[in-house]
Write a protein that holds these residues in place. Structure first.
Motif, mmCIF file in Angstrom:
data_model
loop_
_atom_site.group_PDB
_atom_site.id
_atom_site.type_symbol
_atom_site.label_atom_id
_atom_site.label_comp_id
_atom_site.label_asym_id
_atom_site.label_seq_id
_atom_site.Cartn_x
_atom_site.Cartn_y
_atom_site.Cartn_z
ATOM 1 N N PHE A 47 0.839 -1.204 0.000
ATOM 2 C CA PHE A 47 0.000 0.000 0.000
ATOM 3 C C PHE A 47 0.869 1.247 0.000
ATOM 4 O O PHE A 47 0.597 2.207 -0.712
ATOM 5 C CB PHE A 47 -0.927 0.005 1.212
ATOM 6 C CG PHE A 47 -2.148 -0.877 1.076
ATOM 7 C CD1 PHE A 47 -2.127 -2.040 0.326
ATOM 8 C CD2 PHE A 47 -3.318 -0.548 1.722
ATOM 9 C CE1 PHE A 47 -3.246 -2.849 0.220
ATOM 10 C CE2 PHE A 47 -4.451 -1.338 1.620
ATOM 11 C CZ PHE A 47 -4.412 -2.499 0.862
ATOM 12 N N ALA A 48 1.928 1.254 0.814
ATOM 13 C CA ALA A 48 2.820 2.407 0.874
ATOM 14 C C ALA A 48 3.531 2.614 -0.468
ATOM 15 O O ALA A 48 3.657 3.750 -0.932
ATOM 16 C CB ALA A 48 3.837 2.226 1.993
ATOM 17 N N GLN A 49 3.968 1.544 -1.091
ATOM 18 C CA GLN A 49 4.629 1.655 -2.393
ATOM 19 C C GLN A 49 3.684 2.200 -3.455
ATOM 20 O O GLN A 49 4.126 2.861 -4.396
ATOM 21 C CB GLN A 49 5.163 0.290 -2.839
ATOM 22 C CG GLN A 49 6.359 -0.168 -2.059
ATOM 23 C CD GLN A 49 6.781 -1.581 -2.401
ATOM 24 O OE1 GLN A 49 6.004 -2.377 -2.938
ATOM 25 N NE2 GLN A 49 8.016 -1.922 -2.077
ATOM 26 N N GLU A 50 2.395 1.941 -3.295
ATOM 27 C CA GLU A 50 1.407 2.427 -4.257
ATOM 28 C C GLU A 50 0.907 3.827 -3.929
ATOM 29 O O GLU A 50 -0.001 4.333 -4.569
ATOM 30 C CB GLU A 50 0.229 1.453 -4.338
ATOM 31 C CG GLU A 50 0.573 0.133 -5.007
ATOM 32 C CD GLU A 50 0.966 0.291 -6.472
ATOM 33 O OE1 GLU A 50 0.492 1.226 -7.147
ATOM 34 O OE2 GLU A 50 1.767 -0.526 -6.949
ATOM 35 N N GLY A 51 1.483 4.469 -2.886
ATOM 36 C CA GLY A 51 1.193 5.865 -2.617
ATOM 37 C C GLY A 51 0.246 6.160 -1.471
ATOM 38 O O GLY A 51 -0.035 7.323 -1.192
ATOM 39 N N ALA A 52 -0.264 5.149 -0.790
ATOM 40 C CA ALA A 52 -1.202 5.378 0.312
ATOM 41 C C ALA A 52 -0.471 5.851 1.561
ATOM 42 O O ALA A 52 0.700 5.517 1.781
ATOM 43 C CB ALA A 52 -1.968 4.092 0.637
ATOM 44 N N SER A 53 -1.173 6.621 2.387
ATOM 45 C CA SER A 53 -0.707 6.918 3.734
ATOM 46 C C SER A 53 -1.139 5.738 4.588
ATOM 47 O O SER A 53 -2.326 5.399 4.613
ATOM 48 C CB SER A 53 -1.355 8.201 4.264
ATOM 49 O OG SER A 53 -0.972 9.296 3.470
ATOM 50 N N VAL A 54 -0.203 5.102 5.260
ATOM 51 C CA VAL A 54 -0.502 3.845 5.946
ATOM 52 C C VAL A 54 -0.272 3.981 7.448
ATOM 53 O O VAL A 54 0.776 4.457 7.888
ATOM 54 C CB VAL A 54 0.384 2.703 5.401
ATOM 55 C CG1 VAL A 54 0.048 1.387 6.070
ATOM 56 C CG2 VAL A 54 0.213 2.573 3.891
ATOM 57 N N ILE A 55 -1.268 3.555 8.217
ATOM 58 C CA ILE A 55 -1.156 3.460 9.672
ATOM 59 C C ILE A 55 -1.152 1.977 9.978
ATOM 60 O O ILE A 55 -2.037 1.239 9.537
ATOM 61 C CB ILE A 55 -2.339 4.145 10.384
ATOM 62 C CG1 ILE A 55 -2.360 5.625 10.024
ATOM 63 C CG2 ILE A 55 -2.257 3.925 11.879
ATOM 64 C CD1 ILE A 55 -3.608 6.345 10.485
ATOM 65 N N VAL A 56 -0.139 1.528 10.723
ATOM 66 C CA VAL A 56 -0.018 0.099 11.035
ATOM 67 C C VAL A 56 -0.102 -0.144 12.519
ATOM 68 O O VAL A 56 0.241 0.722 13.327
ATOM 69 C CB VAL A 56 1.288 -0.490 10.473
ATOM 70 C CG1 VAL A 56 1.331 -0.382 8.965
ATOM 71 C CG2 VAL A 56 2.501 0.177 11.068
ATOM 72 N N ALA A 57 -0.566 -1.338 12.892
ATOM 73 C CA ALA A 57 -0.650 -1.728 14.295
ATOM 74 C C ALA A 57 -0.428 -3.217 14.430
ATOM 75 O O ALA A 57 -0.780 -3.990 13.532
ATOM 76 C CB ALA A 57 -2.019 -1.349 14.854
ATOM 77 N N ASP A 58 0.189 -3.609 15.533
ATOM 78 C CA ASP A 58 0.378 -5.011 15.847
ATOM 79 C C ASP A 58 0.752 -5.113 17.321
ATOM 80 O O ASP A 58 1.229 -4.146 17.897
ATOM 81 C CB ASP A 58 1.488 -5.624 14.978
ATOM 82 C CG ASP A 58 1.405 -7.147 14.925
ATOM 83 O OD1 ASP A 58 1.273 -7.679 13.836
ATOM 84 O OD2 ASP A 58 1.447 -7.788 15.994
ATOM 85 N N VAL A 59 0.530 -6.262 17.909
ATOM 86 C CA VAL A 59 0.925 -6.452 19.313
ATOM 87 C C VAL A 59 2.403 -6.798 19.423
ATOM 88 O O VAL A 59 2.979 -6.690 20.488
ATOM 89 C CB VAL A 59 0.073 -7.537 20.004
ATOM 90 C CG1 VAL A 59 -1.370 -7.087 20.101
ATOM 91 C CG2 VAL A 59 0.169 -8.859 19.283
ATOM 92 N N ASN A 60 3.034 -7.207 18.319
ATOM 93 C CA ASN A 60 4.470 -7.476 18.289
ATOM 94 C C ASN A 60 5.222 -6.217 17.898
ATOM 95 O O ASN A 60 4.754 -5.440 17.080
ATOM 96 C CB ASN A 60 4.798 -8.587 17.260
ATOM 97 C CG ASN A 60 4.160 -9.901 17.609
ATOM 98 O OD1 ASN A 60 4.037 -10.240 18.782
ATOM 99 N ND2 ASN A 60 3.736 -10.632 16.614
ATOM 100 N N GLY A 61 6.392 -6.046 18.461
ATOM 101 C CA GLY A 61 7.197 -4.848 18.177
ATOM 102 C C GLY A 61 7.757 -4.782 16.789
ATOM 103 O O GLY A 61 7.925 -5.648 16.044
#
Length: 39
Positions: A25-39
Motif C-alpha cells: 500500500f505504501a509503495q502504491e502511494g497510500a498513507s498507511v497506519i499500522v498496528a500489531d501487538v508485536n514490536g
C-alpha cells in the motif's frame, strides 16, 4: 501510483500478510497506519 491520496489502517502489520500489505500500500502511494501487538 494507484492509491495516491488514499489512507489505509492495517492491523497485524508486524509480520506475514499484514506486513506485506502495508509495504505494498505504501509503495502504491497510500498513507498507511499500522498496528500489531508485536514490536
Amino acid at each position: 501510483m494507484k492509491l495516491q491520496s488514499k489512507s489505509a489502517v492495517i492491523t497485524g502489520a508486524g509480520s506475514g500478510m499484514g506486513r506485506a500489505m502495508a509495504i505494498l500500500f505504501a509503495q502504491e502511494g497510500a498513507s498507511v497506519i499500522v498496528a500489531d501487538v508485536n514490536g
